[in-house]
Design a protein around this motif. Structure first.
Motif, short mmCIF file in Angstrom:
data_model
loop_
_atom_site.label_atom_id
_atom_site.label_comp_id
_atom_site.label_asym_id
_atom_site.label_seq_id
_atom_site.Cartn_x
_atom_site.Cartn_y
_atom_site.Cartn_z
N GLU A 197 36.53 53.24 62.63
CA GLU A 197 36.22 54.34 61.73
C GLU A 197 37.52 54.98 61.26
O GLU A 197 38.58 54.72 61.83
N PRO A 242 41.77 49.40 56.01
CA PRO A 242 40.60 48.57 56.27
C PRO A 242 39.79 49.19 57.39
O PRO A 242 40.35 49.66 58.38
N GLU A 291 32.68 41.73 58.77
CA GLU A 291 33.10 42.18 57.45
C GLU A 291 33.80 43.53 57.57
O GLU A 291 33.29 44.48 58.15
N GLN A 292 35.01 43.59 57.05
CA GLN A 292 35.73 44.87 57.02
C GLN A 292 35.88 45.26 55.56
O GLN A 292 35.96 44.41 54.70
N ILE A 293 35.91 46.55 55.33
CA ILE A 293 36.01 47.03 53.94
C ILE A 293 37.33 47.76 53.75
O ILE A 293 37.74 48.55 54.61
N LEU A 303 39.14 50.64 52.22
CA LEU A 303 38.74 51.95 51.69
C LEU A 303 39.94 52.66 51.08
O LEU A 303 41.06 52.53 51.58
N ARG A 304 39.67 53.40 50.02
CA ARG A 304 40.69 54.32 49.50
C ARG A 304 40.12 55.72 49.55
O ARG A 304 39.11 56.01 48.92
N GLU A 324 35.86 58.95 48.42
CA GLU A 324 35.96 57.63 49.06
C GLU A 324 35.61 56.52 48.07
O GLU A 324 34.61 56.60 47.37
N GLU A 325 36.43 55.49 48.02
CA GLU A 325 36.15 54.31 47.17
C GLU A 325 36.20 53.05 48.01
O GLU A 325 37.07 52.92 48.88
N HIS A 326 35.32 52.10 47.74
CA HIS A 326 35.32 50.81 48.43
C HIS A 326 36.05 49.80 47.55
O HIS A 326 35.69 49.62 46.40
N LEU A 327 37.06 49.13 48.12
CA LEU A 327 37.87 48.22 47.30
C LEU A 327 37.64 46.75 47.66
O LEU A 327 38.47 45.90 47.38
N GLY A 348 36.06 43.43 50.40
CA GLY A 348 36.09 42.93 51.78
C GLY A 348 37.46 42.40 52.15
O GLY A 348 38.16 41.84 51.31
#
Ligand code: SAH
Length: 231
Positions: free
Chosen positions: A154, A172, A179-181, A183-184, A195-198, A200
């Motif tokens: 987290e 990440p 699966e890892q994401i 994040l920005r 929060e933005e998901h960029l 996998g």
């Protein structure tokens, strides 16, 4: 194929995959990745793949380094913190794009080797520290940009706390092998977090604490006992 030709091929591949920040591309061109790669993998220094650096750790894929660096929106005026020095490659790239780069690594030997490379390459705006990156770098906080190059389960709250208003944290998140994401997180001027998901990614884990002082010495150029090729 010459090193120059391999480098050009890599930069063209990065362009094709959406890296369009010319500062990022020129940093990739200028920093010799071969200086961060163990002897046994020299011929792969300009392949778009992760390479082992010992202690079961890896030097991230150039595409991932470029992507994270671009996502960070670095700037010559800014103070940046990196968690997970590893070989020092990501730090070297970032150091060309910011004012001062602070980088924390939990393995003393990796930190020492990275520091020697910075010295050799005359990258004088990088400061290294051995420690647990979960704690950030309180004496130097706040930072305009923070990048974590190992995956946490987290988002470490301490790192968010060490972000200045308008600051960006790229990391990440997720478990190893799952699966890892990427994040920005952006801190607004009033402290709110966006929060933005960029996409996998695959990274080695962000581990709590630092290893005991007595370490098994790394086999020269080897991947270490649990050599793994992630990120
Ligand atoms: N940025 C590196 C990639 C390193 S891989 C490069 O360009 O080569 C991730 C690194 O994070 C490893 O070296 C690992 O030892 C380190 N790491 C993992 N958990 C950490 C923690 N809690 N604090 C500091 N470093 C950590």
């Amino acid at each position: 194929m010459t090193v120059e030709a391999r480098k050009i091929r890599l930069v063209m591949e990065l362009r094709r995959t959406g890296i369009n920040d010319t500062h990022v591309l020129s940093a990739i061109e200028r920093i010799p990745r071969e200086a961060f790669v163990p002897q046994a993998f020299q011929d792969q220094a300009y392949e778009n793949r992760a390479l082992p650096i010992g202690f079961g750790q890896t030097l991230s894929q150039p595409g991932v380094v470029a992507n994270m660096t671009q996502a960070l929106k670095a700037d010559r005026r800014l103070k940046v913190l990196e968690i997970g020095t590893g070989s020092g490659y990501q730090a070297a790239i970032l150091s060309r794009l910011c004012r001062r780069l602070y980088t924390i690594e939990r393995y003393r030997d990796l930190s020492r080797d990275a520091e020697a490379r910075f010295h050799e390459l005359r990258l004088h705006n990088i400061t290294t520290r051995v420690g647990d990156g979960h704690k950030g770098w309180p004496e130097q906080a706040p930072f305009s940009r923070i990048v974590v190059t190992a995956a946490a389960n987290e988002v470490p709250g301490t790192l968010v706390d060490q972000l200045s208003p308008g600051g960006i944290l790229v990391l990440p998140v997720g478990q190893t092998g799952r699966e890892q994401i990427l994040l920005r997180l952006t801190r607004g001027e009033d402290g709110e977090i966006f929060e933005e998901h960029l996409g996998g990614v695959r990274f080695v884990p962000l581990v709590a604490g630092v290893p005991a002082v007595v370490e098994l010495r790394r086999v020269a150029g080897g991947a270490g006992p649990q050599g793994r090729t992630l990120a």
